[in-house]
Design a protein around this motif. Sequence first.
Motif, PDB file in Angstrom:
ATOM      1  N   ARG A  36      11.269 -10.032   8.542  1.00 24.79           N
ATOM      2  CA  ARG A  36      11.885 -10.680   7.373  1.00 24.79           C
ATOM      3  C   ARG A  36      10.823 -11.409   6.558  1.00 24.79           C
ATOM      4  O   ARG A  36      10.798 -11.322   5.328  1.00 24.79           O
ATOM      5  CB  ARG A  36      12.976 -11.645   7.833  1.00 24.79           C
ATOM      6  N   GLY A  37       9.945 -12.127   7.241  1.00 26.53           N
ATOM      7  CA  GLY A  37       8.867 -12.809   6.543  1.00 26.53           C
ATOM      8  C   GLY A  37       7.917 -11.849   5.857  1.00 26.53           C
ATOM      9  O   GLY A  37       7.415 -12.115   4.758  1.00 26.53           O
ATOM     10  N   GLN A  38       7.674 -10.705   6.488  1.00 26.53           N
ATOM     11  CA  GLN A  38       6.833  -9.680   5.866  1.00 26.53           C
ATOM     12  C   GLN A  38       7.472  -9.181   4.573  1.00 26.53           C
ATOM     13  O   GLN A  38       6.786  -9.001   3.554  1.00 26.53           O
ATOM     14  CB  GLN A  38       6.620  -8.525   6.847  1.00 26.53           C
ATOM     15  N   LYS A  39       8.774  -8.953   4.606  1.00 24.25           N
ATOM     16  CA  LYS A  39       9.491  -8.513   3.410  1.00 24.25           C
ATOM     17  C   LYS A  39       9.354  -9.538   2.291  1.00 24.25           C
ATOM     18  O   LYS A  39       9.113  -9.181   1.129  1.00 24.25           O
ATOM     19  CB  LYS A  39      10.974  -8.288   3.727  1.00 24.25           C
ATOM     20  N   HIS A  40       9.489 -10.814   2.632  1.00 24.43           N
ATOM     21  CA  HIS A  40       9.396 -11.858   1.610  1.00 24.43           C
ATOM     22  C   HIS A  40       8.015 -11.885   0.953  1.00 24.43           C
ATOM     23  O   HIS A  40       7.896 -12.114  -0.258  1.00 24.43           O
ATOM     24  CB  HIS A  40       9.714 -13.221   2.224  1.00 24.43           C
ATOM     25  N   LEU A  41       6.967 -11.633   1.731  1.00 27.46           N
ATOM     26  CA  LEU A  41       5.625 -11.597   1.148  1.00 27.46           C
ATOM     27  C   LEU A  41       5.481 -10.424   0.186  1.00 27.46           C
ATOM     28  O   LEU A  41       4.855 -10.559  -0.880  1.00 27.46           O
ATOM     29  CB  LEU A  41       4.574 -11.518   2.249  1.00 27.46           C
ATOM     30  N   ARG A  42       6.033  -9.288   0.541  1.00 27.10           N
ATOM     31  CA  ARG A  42       5.985  -8.139  -0.381  1.00 27.10           C
ATOM     32  C   ARG A  42       6.729  -8.466  -1.674  1.00 27.10           C
ATOM     33  O   ARG A  42       6.266  -8.128  -2.775  1.00 27.10           O
ATOM     34  CB  ARG A  42       6.590  -6.895   0.289  1.00 27.10           C
ATOM     35  N   GLU A  43       7.872  -9.107  -1.551  1.00 25.97           N
ATOM     36  CA  GLU A  43       8.667  -9.464  -2.728  1.00 25.97           C
ATOM     37  C   GLU A  43       7.915 -10.460  -3.618  1.00 25.97           C
ATOM     38  O   GLU A  43       7.893 -10.327  -4.852  1.00 25.97           O
ATOM     39  CB  GLU A  43      10.009 -10.073  -2.288  1.00 25.97           C
ATOM     40  N   ALA A  88       4.685 -10.910  -3.817  1.00 32.44           N
ATOM     41  CA  ALA A  88       3.550 -10.221  -4.430  1.00 32.44           C
ATOM     42  C   ALA A  88       3.991  -9.415  -5.645  1.00 32.44           C
ATOM     43  O   ALA A  88       3.315  -9.413  -6.691  1.00 32.44           O
ATOM     44  CB  ALA A  88       2.869  -9.319  -3.408  1.00 32.44           C
ATOM     45  N   THR A  89       5.131  -8.760  -5.532  1.00 30.45           N
ATOM     46  CA  THR A  89       5.656  -7.985  -6.659  1.00 30.45           C
ATOM     47  C   THR A  89       5.999  -8.896  -7.829  1.00 30.45           C
ATOM     48  O   THR A  89       5.701  -8.584  -8.993  1.00 30.45           O
ATOM     49  CB  THR A  89       6.902  -7.191  -6.229  1.00 30.45           C
ATOM     50  N   LEU A  90       6.629 -10.038  -7.553  1.00 29.64           N
ATOM     51  CA  LEU A  90       6.948 -10.992  -8.613  1.00 29.64           C
ATOM     52  C   LEU A  90       5.693 -11.445  -9.348  1.00 29.64           C
ATOM     53  O   LEU A  90       5.671 -11.538 -10.576  1.00 29.64           O
ATOM     54  CB  LEU A  90       7.660 -12.213  -8.023  1.00 29.64           C
ATOM     55  N   SER A  91       4.661 -11.760  -8.577  1.00 29.82           N
ATOM     56  CA  SER A  91       3.420 -12.223  -9.183  1.00 29.82           C
ATOM     57  C   SER A  91       2.820 -11.151 -10.093  1.00 29.82           C
ATOM     58  O   SER A  91       2.342 -11.447 -11.197  1.00 29.82           O
ATOM     59  CB  SER A  91       2.422 -12.609  -8.089  1.00 29.82           C
ATOM     60  N   GLN A  92       2.881  -9.907  -9.654  1.00 33.86           N
ATOM     61  CA  GLN A  92       2.368  -8.810 -10.473  1.00 33.86           C
ATOM     62  C   GLN A  92       3.182  -8.633 -11.750  1.00 33.86           C
ATOM     63  O   GLN A  92       2.674  -8.125 -12.754  1.00 33.86           O
ATOM     64  CB  GLN A  92       2.368  -7.518  -9.664  1.00 33.86           C
ATOM     65  N   GLN A  93       4.440  -9.055 -11.718  1.00 34.94           N
ATOM     66  CA  GLN A  93       5.318  -8.961 -12.891  1.00 34.94           C
ATOM     67  C   GLN A  93       5.155 -10.145 -13.841  1.00 34.94           C
ATOM     68  O   GLN A  93       5.848 -10.231 -14.854  1.00 34.94           O
ATOM     69  CB  GLN A  93       6.779  -8.865 -12.439  1.00 34.94           C
ATOM     70  N   GLY A  94       4.249 -11.062 -13.504  1.00 32.86           N
ATOM     71  CA  GLY A  94       4.004 -12.204 -14.376  1.00 32.86           C
ATOM     72  C   GLY A  94       4.816 -13.434 -14.052  1.00 32.86           C
ATOM     73  O   GLY A  94       4.747 -14.440 -14.768  1.00 32.86           O
ATOM     74  N   LYS A  95       5.587 -13.383 -12.974  1.00 34.83           N
ATOM     75  CA  LYS A  95       6.349 -14.559 -12.546  1.00 34.83           C
ATOM     76  C   LYS A  95       5.447 -15.469 -11.702  1.00 34.83           C
ATOM     77  O   LYS A  95       4.433 -15.043 -11.169  1.00 34.83           O
ATOM     78  CB  LYS A  95       7.567 -14.141 -11.710  1.00 34.83           C
ATOM     79  N   ALA A 102      -1.045 -10.914  -0.709  1.00 33.24           N
ATOM     80  CA  ALA A 102      -0.183 -11.612  -1.664  1.00 33.24           C
ATOM     81  C   ALA A 102      -0.967 -12.696  -2.405  1.00 33.24           C
ATOM     82  O   ALA A 102      -0.843 -12.845  -3.633  1.00 33.24           O
ATOM     83  CB  ALA A 102       1.012 -12.217  -0.941  1.00 33.24           C
ATOM     84  N   GLU A 103      -1.784 -13.434  -1.676  1.00 32.75           N
ATOM     85  CA  GLU A 103      -2.579 -14.487  -2.305  1.00 32.75           C
ATOM     86  C   GLU A 103      -3.559 -13.891  -3.309  1.00 32.75           C
ATOM     87  O   GLU A 103      -3.786 -14.451  -4.389  1.00 32.75           O
ATOM     88  CB  GLU A 103      -3.313 -15.293  -1.239  1.00 32.75           C
ATOM     89  N   SER A 104      -4.137 -12.746  -2.977  1.00 28.04           N
ATOM     90  CA  SER A 104      -5.090 -12.109  -3.892  1.00 28.04           C
ATOM     91  C   SER A 104      -4.412 -11.636  -5.178  1.00 28.04           C
ATOM     92  O   SER A 104      -5.076 -11.475  -6.214  1.00 28.04           O
ATOM     93  CB  SER A 104      -5.769 -10.917  -3.202  1.00 28.04           C
ATOM     94  N   LEU A 105      -3.097 -11.441  -5.108  1.00 26.01           N
ATOM     95  CA  LEU A 105      -2.327 -11.005  -6.282  1.00 26.01           C
ATOM     96  C   LEU A 105      -1.724 -12.179  -7.055  1.00 26.01           C
ATOM     97  O   LEU A 105      -0.963 -11.971  -8.001  1.00 26.01           O
ATOM     98  CB  LEU A 105      -1.221 -10.041  -5.842  1.00 26.01           C
ATOM     99  N   GLY A 106      -2.060 -13.395  -6.631  1.00 26.04           N
ATOM    100  CA  GLY A 106      -1.625 -14.566  -7.391  1.00 26.04           C
ATOM    101  C   GLY A 106      -0.541 -15.409  -6.766  1.00 26.04           C
ATOM    102  O   GLY A 106      -0.112 -16.407  -7.370  1.00 26.04           O
ATOM    103  N   VAL A 107      -0.054 -15.047  -5.592  1.00 25.22           N
ATOM    104  CA  VAL A 107       0.958 -15.870  -4.931  1.00 25.22           C
ATOM    105  C   VAL A 107       0.311 -17.187  -4.497  1.00 25.22           C
ATOM    106  O   VAL A 107      -0.743 -17.198  -3.858  1.00 25.22           O
ATOM    107  CB  VAL A 107       1.561 -15.139  -3.710  1.00 25.22           C
ATOM    108  N   GLU A 108       0.950 -18.301  -4.854  1.00 22.21           N
ATOM    109  CA  GLU A 108       0.442 -19.628  -4.493  1.00 22.21           C
ATOM    110  C   GLU A 108       0.938 -20.019  -3.103  1.00 22.21           C
ATOM    111  O   GLU A 108       2.062 -19.682  -2.717  1.00 22.21           O
ATOM    112  CB  GLU A 108       0.920 -20.665  -5.501  1.00 22.21           C
TER     113      GLU A 108
END
Length: 236
Positions: A157-164, A166-173, A206-212
């Motif tokens: 479940r935690g792995q899924k949340h990290l993927r989600e 990362a996707t948000l960050s790539q979308q500019g969120k 995820a962090e490399s893609l901008g997740v704080e």
Amino acid sequence: MDFSPPLQSARLIKRYKRFLADIECDDGTVRTIHCANTGAMTGCANTGDTVWYSTSDNLKRKYPNSWELTESHAGHFICVNTAQANRLVIEAINEGRIAELEGYASLRAEVPYGEEKSRIDILLQSPDKTDCYIEIKSVTLLEDNGQGFFPDAVTTRGQKHLRELATLSQQGKRAVLFFAVLHSGIERVSAAKHIDAVYNQLLIEAESLGVEILCYKADLSSRQVSIKTRVPFSHL
């Protein structure tokens, strides 16, 4: 967050079936209480630890008492009721104790989002700001010298949340992973790559893609719990 009515204490006999624990009260009676933590609870559920529990006035509950805190042999307080983490973070944001998350006009909880049909713990929004998606994780695994880790068991479940995220960050969120440190002995946090190597790698990506990544520690006692102090995160 104040505990009202006040918590009561007992000695832990054992935790079992994930959701149940037997405790011995001061008068020698044994009762079964509900445990809202589905994790491994490593170091948080040792026989003989002091259990601090709440009592519900809901007459329909089979087990009216809920395990809220552990007071360990080492004297550490640990909030083991994972349902409290989101409430504590929301309270801290609303009271302006999380500087990085100030200035938003609205806060919503459990909002559906993502390609994998998730629910974000907190969504902050303002007309003049980028939407901020916050995923909250409780940190209670303490190892040597104040080092805390998440997770304490493999978490798909935690792995899924990290993927989600990362996707948000790539979308500019704005995407934030918030580690709520609910163990008084933890002074810093890292991903537990020795427990879940996949989670660790996904977090790095995820962090490399901008997740704080934010880590805040709670002040804990048998009377109240409140998130107040930022602590460091590092990759080990």
